[in-house]
Design a protein around this motif. Structure first.
Motif, PDB file in Angstrom:
ATOM      1  N   GLU A   1      16.179  13.256  41.028  1.00 42.50           N
ATOM      2  CA  GLU A   1      15.741  14.523  41.624  1.00 42.50           C
ATOM      3  C   GLU A   1      16.762  15.629  41.366  1.00 42.50           C
ATOM      4  OE1 GLU A   1      15.293  16.460  46.068  1.00 42.50           O
ATOM      5  OE2 GLU A   1      15.586  14.298  45.853  1.00 42.50           O
ATOM      6  N   GLY A   2      16.255  16.790  40.931  1.00 43.91           N
ATOM      7  CA  GLY A   2      17.135  17.921  40.672  1.00 43.91           C
ATOM      8  C   GLY A   2      17.568  18.039  39.226  1.00 43.91           C
TER       9      GLY A   2
ATOM     10  N   PRO B   1      18.030   8.794  47.548  1.00 43.53           N
ATOM     11  CA  PRO B   1      17.193   7.627  47.253  1.00 43.53           C
ATOM     12  C   PRO B   1      17.473   7.025  45.874  1.00 43.53           C
ATOM     13  CG  PRO B   1      15.858   9.420  48.138  1.00 43.53           C
ATOM     14  CD  PRO B   1      17.216   9.979  47.871  1.00 43.53           C
ATOM     15  N   THR B   2      18.013   7.842  44.967  1.00 41.12           N
ATOM     16  CA  THR B   2      18.307   7.343  43.612  1.00 41.12           C
ATOM     17  C   THR B   2      19.812   7.295  43.353  1.00 41.12           C
ATOM     18  OG1 THR B   2      17.971   9.583  42.719  1.00 41.12           O
ATOM     19  CG2 THR B   2      16.097   8.075  42.637  1.00 41.12           C
TER      20      THR B   2
ATOM     21  N   GLY C   1      25.600  18.979  42.636  1.00 39.98           N
ATOM     22  CA  GLY C   1      25.820  17.657  43.203  1.00 39.98           C
ATOM     23  C   GLY C   1      25.572  16.500  42.262  1.00 39.98           C
ATOM     24  N   LEU C   2      24.946  16.762  41.116  1.00 40.72           N
ATOM     25  CA  LEU C   2      24.694  15.684  40.160  1.00 40.72           C
ATOM     26  C   LEU C   2      25.881  15.513  39.213  1.00 40.72           C
ATOM     27  CD1 LEU C   2      20.956  16.344  39.255  1.00 40.72           C
ATOM     28  CD2 LEU C   2      21.879  14.589  40.772  1.00 40.72           C
ATOM     29  N   GLY C   3      26.069  14.276  38.740  1.00 38.42           N
ATOM     30  CA  GLY C   3      27.110  13.999  37.770  1.00 38.42           C
ATOM     31  C   GLY C   3      26.591  14.181  36.353  1.00 38.42           C
ATOM     32  N   HIS C   4      27.482  14.587  35.445  1.00 42.13           N
ATOM     33  CA  HIS C   4      27.076  14.862  34.067  1.00 42.13           C
ATOM     34  C   HIS C   4      28.068  14.273  33.082  1.00 42.13           C
ATOM     35  CE1 HIS C   4      26.892  17.529  30.396  1.00 42.13           C
ATOM     36  NE2 HIS C   4      25.653  17.091  30.491  1.00 42.13           N
TER      37      HIS C   4
ATOM     38  N   CYS D   1      23.841  18.692  49.760  1.00 35.03           N
ATOM     39  CA  CYS D   1      23.307  19.237  48.508  1.00 35.03           C
ATOM     40  C   CYS D   1      21.936  19.851  48.749  1.00 35.03           C
ATOM     41  CB  CYS D   1      23.217  18.148  47.441  1.00 35.03           C
ATOM     42  SG  CYS D   1      24.808  17.467  46.929  1.00 35.03           S
ATOM     43  N   HIS D   2      21.103  19.149  49.507  1.00 33.82           N
ATOM     44  CA  HIS D   2      19.774  19.656  49.829  1.00 33.82           C
ATOM     45  C   HIS D   2      19.854  20.941  50.641  1.00 33.82           C
ATOM     46  CE1 HIS D   2      15.822  17.975  48.917  1.00 33.82           C
ATOM     47  NE2 HIS D   2      16.477  16.895  48.523  1.00 33.82           N
TER      48      HIS D   2
END
Length: 205
Positions: free
Chosen positions: A9-10, A93-94, A116-119, A189-190
């Motif tokens: 998500e995102g 959730p993921t 908030g996501l890793g890259h 993050c949300h």
């Protein structure tokens, strides 16, 4: 231009429409309105980066503290890479899931990652050149990493012996980063992305 949300998500994959003739080609590799329509708010443009890597180099997995985090819009302008998005948000959730998209100078796809996501990515060619649009300027005190070869993540890098920077090679595992409180929290993050959407709605009215 086609936008498709990935299994994390995102994160979104963007495929541009290319217009070519014997002279060359033209494409829109970024459209703020199309992206904003998909994610719910415009991408604030604060910094642009170029990254050039030799074949076999793996960079990542990088992420930033939220708020404000750092959303990224990434495309490969020369060569090819396997671009990887990792959900490092505690409570998601993921959490721990990753998705990979091939970015190259043929299909000219892009990837958008929300705060908030890793890259990370692996260079599949020499001189693989990535262009980044970022929502915030670089802050070394708020930037962190998880080891790209962490067995728990089990990312399927397409090289036998990845070349890592000293910093990435010293990065903690996902579990260690979680235990030490380094990772972003899903709810925060949300809340942050919701505030961006609310600000957009207020501005429109």
């Amino acid at each position: 231009m086609k936008l498709r949300e990935l299994g994390v998500e995102g994160a979104w994959e963007i495929t541009p429409e290319q217009h070519g003739d014997p002279r060359g080609l033209f494409l829109e590799w970024y459209r703020f309105d199309r992206l904003a329509g998909a994610v719910g708010h415009p991408l604030r443009l604060a910094q642009g980066n170029l990254s050039v890597s030799a074949r076999g180099v793996v960079r990542g997995i990088h992420f930033a503290d939220v708020p404000p985090g750092q959303a990224k819009y990434v495309t490969c302008v020369r060569g090819s890479v396997l671009d990887v998005v990792v959900d490092v948000r505690v409570g998601s959730p993921t959490f721990g899931r990753w998705e990979a998209v091939r970015l190259d100078d043929v299909d000219r796809r892009a990837v958008y990652l929300s705060e908030g996501l890793g890259h990370g990515f692996c260079a599949l060619t020499d001189h693989a050149t990535l262009s980044y649009l970022c929502s915030t300027t670089y802050d070394p005190t708020a930037e962190h990493a998880v080891h790209p070869l962490d067995p728990q993540l089990a990312i399927e890098w397409p090289v036998a012996a990845p070349l890592l920077s000293a910093r990435d090679d010293a990065a903690p595992s996902l579990a260690r980063a979680r235990d030490s409180g380094l990772l972003p929290v899903y709810e925060r993050c949300h809340a942050y992305t919701d505030s961006l959407r609310s600000a957009t709605t207020a501005h429109q009215h």
